[in-house]
Design an enzyme around this catalytic site. Sequence first.
Site, short mmCIF file in Angstrom:
data_model
loop_
_atom_site.label_atom_id
_atom_site.label_comp_id
_atom_site.label_asym_id
_atom_site.label_seq_id
_atom_site.Cartn_x
_atom_site.Cartn_y
_atom_site.Cartn_z
N GLN A 74 4.09 7.33 2.41
CA GLN A 74 3.38 6.53 3.40
C GLN A 74 3.18 5.13 2.83
OE1 GLN A 74 1.73 7.87 6.80
NE2 GLN A 74 3.85 8.29 6.28
N PHE B 278 3.66 8.64 10.51
CA PHE B 278 2.76 9.35 9.60
C PHE B 278 3.54 10.40 8.79
CE2 PHE B 278 -1.87 8.71 11.21
CZ PHE B 278 -1.69 7.34 11.18
N SER B 279 2.81 11.22 8.04
CA SER B 279 3.41 12.07 7.02
C SER B 279 4.31 13.16 7.60
CB SER B 279 2.32 12.70 6.16
OG SER B 279 1.70 11.73 5.37
N GLU C 178 -5.48 18.49 6.53
CA GLU C 178 -4.29 17.64 6.60
C GLU C 178 -3.23 18.14 5.62
OE1 GLU C 178 -5.55 13.21 7.52
OE2 GLU C 178 -6.40 13.84 5.61
N ARG D 57 -0.71 16.88 12.95
CA ARG D 57 0.12 16.06 12.07
C ARG D 57 0.59 16.77 10.80
NH1 ARG D 57 -4.98 13.66 12.30
NH2 ARG D 57 -6.29 13.80 10.44
N ASP D 58 1.49 16.05 10.12
CA ASP D 58 1.96 16.36 8.77
C ASP D 58 2.82 17.62 8.70
OD1 ASP D 58 0.21 14.24 8.28
OD2 ASP D 58 -1.41 15.57 7.65
N ASN E 237 0.27 5.70 0.24
CA ASN E 237 -0.55 6.91 0.21
C ASN E 237 0.31 8.16 0.15
OD1 ASN E 237 -0.77 5.75 3.14
ND2 ASN E 237 -1.35 7.87 3.48
N ASP E 238 0.26 9.06 1.11
CA ASP E 238 0.82 10.41 0.96
C ASP E 238 2.29 10.43 0.53
OD1 ASP E 238 -1.58 10.76 2.23
OD2 ASP E 238 -0.78 11.79 3.97
N TRP F 58 0.82 -1.21 0.00
CA TRP F 58 0.00 0.00 0.00
C TRP F 58 0.85 1.26 0.00
CZ3 TRP F 58 -5.13 1.82 0.44
CH2 TRP F 58 -5.28 3.11 0.96
#
Length: 473
Positions: free
Chosen positions: A53, A95-96, A218, A163-164, A36-37, A34
């Site tokens: 991610q 996380f990001s 986000e 976050r991020d 993502n970001d 998988w």
Amino acid sequence: MNSLEKAREYEEKHRKEITAGERPLFHLTAATGWLNDPNGFSYYNGKYHLFYQYNPYSTRWDAMHWGHWTSSDLIDWDYEKAALAPDKDYETGCFSGSAITDKNGRHLLIYTAHNEHGKGDDIFREETQCLAFGDGENYEKYEANPILTAKDMPEGADNGDFRDPKIWYEDGRYYCVIAARLKSGYGAVLRYESEDALHWTYKDTLKANDGRWGKMWECPDYFTLNGERVLSISVMNMKRTDARYRNGNCVMAFVGNSNDAQPLDVGFDYYAPQTMLTEDGRRIVIGWMQTPESGGCIPEEQKWFGQMSFPREMTLKEGRIYQQPIKEIETLYKETVSKSVEKADGKSISGISGRAVDMTVETHNASFYKMKFAMKADIFVSLSYDKENGYLLLDRSNSGRSSAICDYRRVQIGRYDDFKLRLLLDRYSFEIFINDGEHVLSGTLYETPLYAEDMSFSSDGSIDIVLNRIDSE
């Protein structure tokens, strides 16, 4: 064997099980599992670095790692070993975040440590910001992590959604922007500053959601474009009914002091973009070519899931952001075909076909335009433009997808005497740039068979087509 070593061993083994023919030609996909970001988009030690991610163990979202690519030209990318894995007591997921070259010449990664335990009403959830330092290949987490916690947040913010971080260096100081949820339930972008990137101070709230722009925000990015400051954010739960915007989870940007946002992509699949400034001064952006709500729509037997958009150069014209594929794409062209047609009648045009192309179409003196691509019999994606009402219609409901996803977009783009579009088509995705990138629409085509490569065109005016074939086979 620690968590990072385990991930690296797994991805090295299983990446070899995915052939080149099972991947896009010029869009990035996870080594395995998988994606993502995009994270840590940066230039370090003579290479572009792009992290992502990543769950190497499944095509479903789970405990987040950081995957890693490098490139010398933003076109040809190499898979590097996974960079981060959740292996500390303050994180169940990495996380990001973002990356920068620090004052000491190290590659600095700043990321959100997501820590979540329990279920239902008995759940513990906390998000803090952490650092890792490395040489472009291996990274060590800072021994004094986390560097930003709930105590560093302004009154009224919730550390369950914090976050991020996007970091930059300016006038001798480090800065970063971080997304947070306010007690009101709406998102905000907080700005922090630091002398050494280790000790941070809250500076101000750069922008707070007044309720017009979805709920939580986000993946903020804050940068300068043609002399103007731009804040881009990924918006959750957008409910605008104006046809300029995309409901659901989408990406918006505020230019200068404007309180009115503009969408960065009004197609089906685009989220969490991150930008960087190249050595020659271009602002380049890459986004996750998916949205969170379609994360469960994974085709059977899929060996990887999730891909990045092709790198886009961003410019600003009269307060509006334009995006175009980076010029380096021209190095991928294998064959160029040019055609001019008067009053196209909905049929295919000899030589104009393919599933890996960069094609430009210009219409003149036309009141309408329609095209179909990724087509074979009753399988296709269609795009049409009606000058009288100024609407663009994008429909992938006939693309062969088995899952229920967003498949129809009606976007108000205005009236143009000469309509111009550019299509990047790459096996499992498309990106459409209208009028030199004034409007952009992206989408995925995971289950559209690769033999569906025909195209057709309709218009009551003249059409000029230039198709650059990237896959000439």
